[in-house]
Write an enzyme that holds these catalytic residues in place. Structure first.
Site, mmCIF file in Angstrom:
data_model
loop_
_atom_site.group_PDB
_atom_site.id
_atom_site.type_symbol
_atom_site.label_atom_id
_atom_site.label_comp_id
_atom_site.label_asym_id
_atom_site.label_seq_id
_atom_site.Cartn_x
_atom_site.Cartn_y
_atom_site.Cartn_z
ATOM 1 N N ASP A 171 0.828 -1.208 0.000
ATOM 2 C CA ASP A 171 0.000 0.000 0.000
ATOM 3 C C ASP A 171 0.862 1.257 0.000
ATOM 4 O O ASP A 171 0.641 2.187 -0.781
ATOM 5 C CB ASP A 171 -0.885 0.023 1.253
ATOM 6 C CG ASP A 171 -2.185 -0.730 1.078
ATOM 7 O OD1 ASP A 171 -2.582 -0.981 -0.069
ATOM 8 O OD2 ASP A 171 -2.801 -1.079 2.101
ATOM 9 N N LEU A 172 1.812 1.299 0.910
ATOM 10 C CA LEU A 172 2.610 2.513 1.085
ATOM 11 C C LEU A 172 3.465 2.807 -0.135
ATOM 12 O O LEU A 172 3.542 3.956 -0.599
ATOM 13 C CB LEU A 172 3.488 2.378 2.327
ATOM 14 C CG LEU A 172 2.737 2.255 3.655
ATOM 15 C CD1 LEU A 172 3.698 1.983 4.797
ATOM 16 C CD2 LEU A 172 1.921 3.521 3.935
#
Length: 397
Positions: A171-172
């Site tokens: 995600d990051l």
């Protein structure tokens, strides 16, 4: 516009934020923290209840992701809401979304639809698996990407099964790559005058982050395996016991290994043929680690950190999160920052990890409440007071 900006660096850009949960908000945070005029579009639907996916609005996770922006409500499922959004997009520089690939087309806010009214728009999209292809309609979540992207197969101790890492790395990184793509497209727009569609996915981001581990397979046909705390190529590198805890020690190359052996009081390891070369140390890593552990358990972590650093051997303590923020270097870097707010709330968040000498980033404003600046933002985009009243009355905003 008089609202506080986090920086002057990106102040000329206006960003429409359609993102949810984590990967998309991570991308937008990069732009907001460097001063872009970010407008968070809060979905106005019957079941919204003032909350967005990703946890409570007052919770630490949401607060960390959505600082330095303003918010307005909008019902994109209403044709009048779509018309409002297109009026905003006509004047904006960037739109970022992380819907499933088919959702934006169904809503009529896909790249082609917006490019027709604003050829300069830069449109950032994050999905689980890509905008097309056999998996493009699948829902994407970080842990799924960690597994399919190979990371879980090389994380954890040998023989203990796949292990996810402790942060949502897919995600990051997808968010960071999206922000990088958007900034790249904005730079190119200065030359061509045209916007473009920036696409990334959790799967692509996770595979890219495998880095040298992926290259081992692509170049050498070597399938990386779990190695626990041992580094797969630089040996000895890993976690070693001390008299009061643990320490990380990293050696790369023969010179650092020589300094390490001398510093821990074990020069005899240097003359042992089992450890004389990099390949030998790799082959015999378990016995070498055991020998090092015998030495490191004789002193405390702090003593070894001082001793090994003085000898030029990379090392460091292994902190819990509270210990990390208490470290003198972390305090010096100032990455934990207070967010100003009129309510007197305790909002202390993680700041940007890089600095600019002339246009630094700061925590300028707290995350907005649900649709907090709706009327203000519509007015800035040229909506009359009568239009705003009617839109609010009819539950379009």
């Amino acid at each position: 516009m008089t609202f506080p900006r986090a920086s002057a660096a990106l102040a000329r850009f206006t960003v429409l934020d359609l993102t949810r949960v984590r990967s998309g908000p991570t991308a937008v945070r990069q732009l907001a923290d460097w001063g872009a005029n970010v407008i968070k579009i809060d979905a106005l639907t019957d079941d919204s209840g003032g909350e967005q996916p990703g946890g409570p609005r007052q919770g630490s996770d949401f607060q960390n992701l959505h600082r330095n922006k303003r918010a307005m409500t909008l019902n994109l499922k209403d044709p009048r809401g779509l018309a409002v959004f297109k009026r905003l997009a006509a004047k904006a520089d960037v739109v970022i979304e992380n819907f499933r690939p088919d959702v934006k087309a169904r809503l009529g806010i896909d790249y082609e639809s917006l490019r027709a009214i604003n050829p300069g728009i830069v449109y950032g999209s994050i999905s689980g698996f890509g905008q097309d292809g056999p998996y493009h309609k699948r829902p994407g979540f970080d842990q799924i990407a960690q597994g399919m992207g190979g990371l879980m197969s090389i994380t954890g101790a040998p023989g203990e099964g796949p292990m996810r890492v402790g942060i949502p790395v897919a995600d990051l990184t997808a968010g960071l790559f999206c922000a990088m793509g958007v900034l790249t497209a904005l730079l190119e727009r200065d030359v061509s005058g045209q916007g473009q569609w920036v696409q990334t996915s959790l799967l692509q981001a996770q595979i890219f982050m495998l880095d040298f581990q992926a290259a081992r397979w692509l170049m050498e046909g070597d399938v990386p395996q779990q190695a626990g705390n041992n580094h797969p190529t630089s040996i000895p590198t890993g976690v070693f016991k001390t008299s009061d805890g643990y320490i990380n020690i990293a050696t790369t190359g023969g010179k650092i290994w020589e300094r390490c052996a001398q510093a821990i009081g074990a020069p005899e390891l240097l003359t042992n043929p089992d450890y004389a070369t990099g390949p030998a140390r790799s082959k015999n890593r378990n016995t070498l680690n055991a020998a090092i552990n015998v030495c490191t358990q004789k002193r405390s972590t702090d003593e070894w950190v001082n001793e090994l650093n003085a000898a030029g051997v990379p090392c460091g303590p292994i902190y819990s999160v509270d210990q990390m923020f208490a470290d003198e270097q972390v305090k010096h870097l100032g990455i934990a920052q207070n967010v100003p707010n009129d309510e007197g709330r305790n909002i202390r968040l993680v700041g940007q990890p890089f600095t600019l000498s002339r246009t630094p980033s700061k925590m300028a404003v707290r995350p907005p409440e649900f649709g907090e600046q709706t009327a203000e933002l519509l007015a800035e985009f040229g909506f009359s007071s009568g239009e705003i009243t009617a839109l609010s009355r009819d539950k379009v905003v």
